[in-house]
Design an enzyme around this catalytic site. Structure first.
Site, mmCIF file in Angstrom:
data_model
loop_
_atom_site.group_PDB
_atom_site.id
_atom_site.type_symbol
_atom_site.label_atom_id
_atom_site.label_comp_id
_atom_site.label_asym_id
_atom_site.label_seq_id
_atom_site.Cartn_x
_atom_site.Cartn_y
_atom_site.Cartn_z
ATOM 1 N N LYS A 13 0.836 -1.208 0.000
ATOM 2 C CA LYS A 13 0.000 0.000 0.000
ATOM 3 C C LYS A 13 0.871 1.260 0.000
ATOM 4 C CE LYS A 13 -2.095 -1.047 3.904
ATOM 5 N NZ LYS A 13 -1.392 -2.280 4.320
ATOM 6 N N ARG A 88 -8.658 0.260 9.565
ATOM 7 C CA ARG A 88 -8.163 -1.025 10.045
ATOM 8 C C ARG A 88 -9.100 -1.715 11.024
ATOM 9 N NH1 ARG A 88 -2.131 0.702 9.401
ATOM 10 N NH2 ARG A 88 -1.033 -1.280 9.403
ATOM 11 N N ARG A 127 12.583 -5.737 4.027
ATOM 12 C CA ARG A 127 12.227 -4.328 3.809
ATOM 13 C C ARG A 127 13.024 -3.399 4.711
ATOM 14 N NH1 ARG A 127 6.059 -2.200 4.390
ATOM 15 N NH2 ARG A 127 6.244 -2.693 6.606
ATOM 16 N N ARG A 158 12.338 -1.035 10.253
ATOM 17 C CA ARG A 158 11.328 -0.606 11.215
ATOM 18 C C ARG A 158 11.256 -1.622 12.338
ATOM 19 N NH1 ARG A 158 5.916 0.817 7.864
ATOM 20 N NH2 ARG A 158 5.027 -0.324 9.621
ATOM 21 N N ARG A 169 1.203 -8.360 13.796
ATOM 22 C CA ARG A 169 0.464 -7.504 12.858
ATOM 23 C C ARG A 169 -0.452 -8.328 11.963
ATOM 24 N NH1 ARG A 169 5.243 -4.423 10.231
ATOM 25 N NH2 ARG A 169 3.738 -3.104 9.180
HETATM 26 P P1 AMP Z 1 1.699 1.137 8.861
HETATM 27 O O1 AMP Z 1 2.779 2.121 8.578
HETATM 28 O O2 AMP Z 1 0.417 1.435 8.130
HETATM 29 O O3 AMP Z 1 2.132 -0.295 8.679
HETATM 30 O O4 AMP Z 1 1.331 1.298 10.409
HETATM 31 C C1 AMP Z 1 2.303 1.061 11.395
HETATM 32 C C2 AMP Z 1 1.627 0.899 12.749
HETATM 33 O O5 AMP Z 1 0.939 2.099 13.101
HETATM 34 C C3 AMP Z 1 0.572 -0.202 12.836
HETATM 35 O O6 AMP Z 1 1.127 -1.493 13.061
HETATM 36 C C4 AMP Z 1 -0.236 0.293 14.029
HETATM 37 O O7 AMP Z 1 0.439 0.069 15.241
HETATM 38 C C5 AMP Z 1 -0.262 1.807 13.783
HETATM 39 N N1 AMP Z 1 -1.398 2.194 12.918
HETATM 40 C C6 AMP Z 1 -1.323 2.792 11.697
HETATM 41 N N2 AMP Z 1 -2.543 3.003 11.182
HETATM 42 C C7 AMP Z 1 -3.410 2.507 12.099
HETATM 43 C C8 AMP Z 1 -4.829 2.404 12.146
HETATM 44 N N3 AMP Z 1 -5.605 2.833 11.133
HETATM 45 N N4 AMP Z 1 -5.390 1.826 13.237
HETATM 46 C C9 AMP Z 1 -4.641 1.404 14.275
HETATM 47 N N5 AMP Z 1 -3.305 1.446 14.289
HETATM 48 C C10 AMP Z 1 -2.681 2.002 13.208
#
Ligand code: AMP
Length: 213
Positions: A13, A88, A127, A158, A169
């Site tokens: 994404k 989410r 990654r 990360r 996750r």
């Molecule tokens: P991402 O960069 O989208 O993979 O998000 C990294 C982390 O941020 C996730 O594993 C969650 O801990 C938090 N996070 C990001 N977006 C959301 C969301 N919409 N709802 C809940 N947690 C989020």
């Protein structure tokens, strides 16, 4: 037009969002990015979110919906948005509908990136991201320089891309995020599913085709 990019962590994404945003002429709201920026800046929201993020758990819905509301109501987002990493949970889907109704905007489509868990584990394991602009890379080493124009950042892994956090996750995705698709189905949203395995260009072309671009 507001487009939700939907799929497992590591589905691509974040790689596709800038390409689709450029094609549609709208900015990106990436909640993960917003939270990582808040952590870097040491804001109360960032400090509160950090522990859950590091473990690979979801951050509270009210925090996420606050980011969504503030961002979508801001001037740069007047023409629409690509939402990367939100929605989410079902409460987030409901909250987004309320925000969109308040600002008289509609959900254009939910674009689903379809990919198997085994593929994710291999992908996320390799990654790296830039510590400054967050651009994702594969086939690089930690400490390499970011190759984005005008970015002097360094590549790093990360914390939530470590194997234990990735497993968490994926579990969170199955428990809390996958049901969101059913919610969108029953609420009549336009759902377009694409195969997320392929070259970056192939996936972009599938995504554009699915969105009618
Ligand atoms: P991402 O960069 O989208 O993979 O998000 C990294 C982390 O941020 C996730 O594993 C969650 O801990 C938090 N996070 C990001 N977006 C959301 C969301 N919409 N709802 C809940 N947690 C989020």
């Amino acid at each position: 037009m507001v487009i939700v990019l939907f799929g497992k962590p590591g589905a691509g994404k974040g790689t596709q969002a800038p390409r689709l945003a450029a094609a549609l002429g709208v900015p990106i709201l990436a909640t993960g990015e917003a939270l990582r920026a808040a952590i870097r800046e040491g804001t109360p929201m960032g400090l509160a979110a950090k522990a859950a993020m590091d473990r690979g758990e979801l951050v509270a819905d009210d925090v996420i919906l606050g980011i969504v509301k503030d961002t979508l109501e801001s001037a740069p987002f007047a023409q629409g948005a690509i939402l990367d990493g939100v929605v989410r949970t079902v409460p987030q889907a409901e909250g987004l509908q309320r925000v969109l109704a308040d600002i008289d905007r509609k959900l254009g489509a939910v674009l689903v990136f379809d990919i198997a868990d085994e593929e994710i584990i291999g992908r996320v394991g390799g990654r790296l991201v830039c510590d400054t602009c967050s651009h994702p890379y594969s086939g690089k080493q930690p400490g390499d320089a970011c190759e984005q124009p005008a970015c002097a950042g360094t590549l790093m892994r990360r914390k939530d891309d470590e194997p234990e956090a990735v497993r968490t996750r994926l579990q969170q995705y199955e428990q809390k995020t996958a049901p969101v698709l059913e919610w969108y189905r029953t609420h009549g949203a336009r759902i377009a599913t694409i195969d997320a395995v392929g070259t970056v260009d192939e996936v972009t072309n599938r995504a554009k085709h699915a969105l009618g671009l």
